[in-house]
Design a protein around this motif. Structure first.
Motif, PDB file in Angstrom:
ATOM      1  N   ASP A 109       9.820   0.208  13.810  1.00  0.00           N
ATOM      2  CA  ASP A 109      10.773   0.890  12.936  1.00  0.00           C
ATOM      3  C   ASP A 109      12.171   0.298  13.096  1.00  0.00           C
ATOM      4  N   ALA A 110      12.543  -0.021  14.327  1.00  0.00           N
ATOM      5  CA  ALA A 110      13.871  -0.597  14.579  1.00  0.00           C
ATOM      6  C   ALA A 110      14.013  -1.949  13.894  1.00  0.00           C
ATOM      7  N   GLU A 111      12.945  -2.758  13.920  1.00  0.00           N
ATOM      8  CA  GLU A 111      12.987  -4.070  13.261  1.00  0.00           C
ATOM      9  C   GLU A 111      13.061  -3.910  11.747  1.00  0.00           C
ATOM     10  N   LEU A 112      12.359  -2.922  11.204  1.00  0.00           N
ATOM     11  CA  LEU A 112      12.406  -2.683   9.766  1.00  0.00           C
ATOM     12  C   LEU A 112      13.807  -2.245   9.337  1.00  0.00           C
ATOM     13  N   GLU A 113      14.397  -1.341  10.088  1.00  0.00           N
ATOM     14  CA  GLU A 113      15.750  -0.888   9.762  1.00  0.00           C
ATOM     15  C   GLU A 113      16.759  -2.022   9.884  1.00  0.00           C
ATOM     16  N   ALA A 114      16.589  -2.891  10.875  1.00  0.00           N
ATOM     17  CA  ALA A 114      17.484  -4.042  11.021  1.00  0.00           C
ATOM     18  C   ALA A 114      17.349  -4.992   9.830  1.00  0.00           C
ATOM     19  N   ALA A 115      16.119  -5.160   9.329  1.00  0.00           N
ATOM     20  CA  ALA A 115      15.909  -6.017   8.160  1.00  0.00           C
ATOM     21  C   ALA A 115      16.592  -5.421   6.930  1.00  0.00           C
ATOM     22  N   ALA A 161      10.258   3.717   2.568  1.00  0.00           N
ATOM     23  CA  ALA A 161      11.065   4.853   2.111  1.00  0.00           C
ATOM     24  C   ALA A 161      11.571   5.681   3.283  1.00  0.00           C
ATOM     25  N   SER A 162      10.723   5.860   4.307  1.00  0.00           N
ATOM     26  CA  SER A 162      11.140   6.613   5.501  1.00  0.00           C
ATOM     27  C   SER A 162      12.296   5.923   6.207  1.00  0.00           C
ATOM     28  N   ALA A 163      12.221   4.599   6.290  1.00  0.00           N
ATOM     29  CA  ALA A 163      13.294   3.845   6.932  1.00  0.00           C
ATOM     30  C   ALA A 163      14.598   4.000   6.158  1.00  0.00           C
ATOM     31  N   PHE A 164      14.524   3.896   4.858  1.00  0.00           N
ATOM     32  CA  PHE A 164      15.729   4.082   4.046  1.00  0.00           C
ATOM     33  C   PHE A 164      16.270   5.497   4.189  1.00  0.00           C
ATOM     34  N   SER A 165      15.367   6.471   4.263  1.00  0.00           N
ATOM     35  CA  SER A 165      15.804   7.858   4.422  1.00  0.00           C
ATOM     36  C   SER A 165      16.549   8.048   5.741  1.00  0.00           C
ATOM     37  N   ARG A 166      16.030   7.464   6.802  1.00  0.00           N
ATOM     38  CA  ARG A 166      16.710   7.559   8.101  1.00  0.00           C
ATOM     39  C   ARG A 166      18.088   6.911   8.062  1.00  0.00           C
ATOM     40  N   LEU A 167      18.245   5.915   7.190  1.00  0.00           N
ATOM     41  CA  LEU A 167      19.518   5.194   7.083  1.00  0.00           C
ATOM     42  C   LEU A 167      20.479   5.833   6.085  1.00  0.00           C
ATOM     43  N   GLY A 168      20.096   6.967   5.513  1.00  0.00           N
ATOM     44  CA  GLY A 168      21.021   7.713   4.671  1.00  0.00           C
ATOM     45  C   GLY A 168      20.744   7.704   3.185  1.00  0.00           C
ATOM     46  N   VAL A 169      19.685   7.014   2.743  1.00  0.00           N
ATOM     47  CA  VAL A 169      19.349   7.023   1.314  1.00  0.00           C
ATOM     48  C   VAL A 169      18.753   8.379   0.957  1.00  0.00           C
ATOM     49  N   ARG A 178       7.516  -7.349   2.952  1.00  0.00           N
ATOM     50  CA  ARG A 178       6.072  -7.315   3.183  1.00  0.00           C
ATOM     51  C   ARG A 178       5.635  -8.132   4.405  1.00  0.00           C
ATOM     52  N   PRO A 179       6.162  -9.350   4.609  1.00  0.00           N
ATOM     53  CA  PRO A 179       5.741 -10.088   5.806  1.00  0.00           C
ATOM     54  C   PRO A 179       6.023  -9.342   7.102  1.00  0.00           C
ATOM     55  N   LEU A 180       7.157  -8.664   7.163  1.00  0.00           N
ATOM     56  CA  LEU A 180       7.479  -7.880   8.360  1.00  0.00           C
ATOM     57  C   LEU A 180       6.499  -6.736   8.545  1.00  0.00           C
ATOM     58  N   LEU A 181       6.231  -6.020   7.448  1.00  0.00           N
ATOM     59  CA  LEU A 181       5.340  -4.868   7.519  1.00  0.00           C
ATOM     60  C   LEU A 181       3.946  -5.281   7.968  1.00  0.00           C
ATOM     61  N   THR A 188       0.846  -1.188   0.000  1.00  0.00           N
ATOM     62  CA  THR A 188       0.000   0.000   0.000  1.00  0.00           C
ATOM     63  C   THR A 188       0.890   1.249   0.000  1.00  0.00           C
ATOM     64  N   PHE A 189       0.283   2.401  -0.238  1.00  0.00           N
ATOM     65  CA  PHE A 189       1.054   3.642  -0.181  1.00  0.00           C
ATOM     66  C   PHE A 189       1.625   3.863   1.224  1.00  0.00           C
ATOM     67  N   ASP A 190       0.857   3.515   2.251  1.00  0.00           N
ATOM     68  CA  ASP A 190       1.366   3.654   3.617  1.00  0.00           C
ATOM     69  C   ASP A 190       2.605   2.783   3.826  1.00  0.00           C
ATOM     70  N   GLU A 191       2.553   1.561   3.302  1.00  0.00           N
ATOM     71  CA  GLU A 191       3.694   0.652   3.450  1.00  0.00           C
ATOM     72  C   GLU A 191       4.901   1.140   2.654  1.00  0.00           C
TER      73      GLU A 191
END
Length: 324
Positions: free
Chosen positions: A288-294, A52-60, A279-282, A44-47
Motif C-alpha cells: 500500500d505504501a508503494e502504491l501511494e508513493a506511485a 480507489a482505496s489508496a486515493f481515498s486514504r490520500l484525500g480523494v 498496473r505493473p505495480l499492482l 480487475t475489480f479487486d485492483e
C-alpha cells in the motif's frame, strides 16, 4: 490532501472500467475503430478497489465510474457497492449513454451510486442515429425513465452541440429537462483523436444568450458536483443549465481531477500525454505504501494546462481510451 506542483488540490478520480462502447459518437470514436484493450489488460475489480482505496486514504472524496460505456462491464453494480463503502468517500457517480441503463438503474442506486451523467445529444431519433451510428434513442429514453424511478439524487444530461447537426435541438432538450427535473449541460467538442478534430462544435456563448432570454437565466454560485461546469438557473428553479468550456474558457487553474484508464494508466490531463502506469505495480504485488508513493509521483507529472487551442493536432488518443 493530494496537491500538485501548481497548488491544486486533487480530490476527484474518474475510473474507467472499459474502453468499449456500444455507440460510435462522431466526436468520440470513429466507425470501424478496433484498437481496444484486451480484457486481460483490464484492471480487475479487486485492483480497481485497491487503487480507489489508496486515493481515498490520500484525500480523494469523489469517484466517477466511466468508460467507454461502463455498463458494458459485467458486474458493475458489485464494484459500485464496494467503492461506495470506502471510508471518506463523499460522492460516487456514473457516466453513461443510458442504452443499458434500464436494466441496471435500480441495482446501481442500491449499490450507492448517487448521481448520473447521461450523454444525449438530441431528442430526434434520426439525429441521434446520425451522431451515434445507432438507432439508440428509444433505449436511452427508457434508461432515463428507469433512472428517474430509481431515485437518483441528480441526473445530468450531457449534450455536445455540433454545428449544423443538433445545435437547433437545444431548446427542445431544455424543455425535456424541465419536464423531468434533469440538469442540462452543454459541452464544447474537444480535438481528441481524428474524430474529435473533425467535429465542428458550436460556440456556447451565443447559445447561453439565447437560453437566457428564453428562460430568464441567472448565474448560480453553487457547485453541482466536483466537475468544471459553470451553472445558470431560471428564477422559478425549474431549469438549471451548465456549460463546460475547455476550449473557449478553460478551467485548468482549478483542475481537481485525474483519470485512470481501464488498463490502470493514470492520465494527469485530458489534453496532454503525461501518464503513469499503475498496473505493473499492482501485478508485481506492491505494498500500500508503494502504491501511494506511485500516486504521489504521478501527481508531480500533472501539467499546468492543456494545449487544445495551441496544438489541436497534438493528442492522438480518443476520449474512450482515456476515460470520460
Amino acid at each position: 490532501m493530494l496537491t500538485d506542483r501548481f497548488g491544486r488540490a486533487i480530490e476527484y478520480l474518474r475510473l474507467s472500467v472499459t474502453d468499449r462502447c456500444d455507440l460510435r459518437c462522431s466526436y468520440c470514436l470513429p466507425k470501424g475503430f478496433k484498437g481496444f484493450e484486451e480484457p486481460a489488460q483490464w484492471l480487475t475489480f479487486d485492483e480497481i478497489e485497491r487503487v480507489a482505496s489508496a486515493f481515498s486514504r490520500l484525500g480523494v472524496q469523489r469517484l466517477r465510474l466511466t468508460g467507454g460505456e461502463p455498463l458494458l462491464r459485467r458486474g458493475l453494480s458489485e464494484l459500485a457497492g464496494r467503492l461506495s463503502a470506502l471510508p471518506g468517500l463523499a460522492d460516487l457517480s456514473l457516466s453513461t449513454n443510458a442504452t443499458q441503463l434500464e436494466k441496471h438503474a435500480a441495482a446501481l442506486r442500491r449499490a450507492g451510486v448517487s448521481r448520473l451523467n447521461v450523454s444525449l445529444d438530441s431528442l430526434r431519433r434520426d439525429c441521434v442515429a446520425q451522431l451515434t451510428g445507432s438507432d439508440s434513442l428509444p433505449k436511452a429514453l427508457a434508461g432515463l425513465a428507469a433512472a428517474k424511478d430509481a431515485g437518483f439524487d441528480r441526473i445530468k444530461i450531457n449534450m455536445v452541440p455540433v454545428a449544423g447537426v443538433n445545435d437547433g435541438d437545444i431548446e427542445a432538450m431544455a424543455e425535456f429537462c424541465i419536464e423531468h427535473g434533469f440538469i442540462l449541460r452543454l459541452i464544447e467538442a474537444m480535438p481528441m483523436g481524428d474524430s474529435g478534430r473533425r467535429t465542428r462544435g458550436s460556440e456556447l456563448a451565443p447559445i447561453l444568450e439565447r437560453l437566457s432570454r428564453r428562460f430568464g437565466l441567472e448565474a448560480l454560485c453553487r457547485n453541482l458536483g466536483g466537475g468544471p461546469a459553470r451553472y445558470w438557473g431560471s428564477p422559478d428553479g425549474r431549469f438549471t443549465l451548465g456549460l463546460i468550456t475547455p476550449i473557449s474558457q478553460h478551467f485548468c487553474a482549478s483542475c481537481n481531477r485525474l483519470r485512470m484508464s481501464v488498463d490502470g494508466t493514470l492520465y494527469l490531463c485530458l489534453g496532454q500525454e503525461q501518464s503513469y502506469p499503475l498496473r505493473p505495480l499492482l501485478r508485481a504485488g506492491c505494498s500500500d505504501a508503494e502504491l501511494e508513493a506511485a500516486i504521489r509521483a504521478a501527481i508531480e507529472l500533472k501539467p499546468e494546462k492543456h494545449d487544445f487551442n495551441e496544438a489541436p493536432a497534438k493528442l492522438m488518443r480518443f476520449m474512450s481510451q482515456t476515460g470520460g
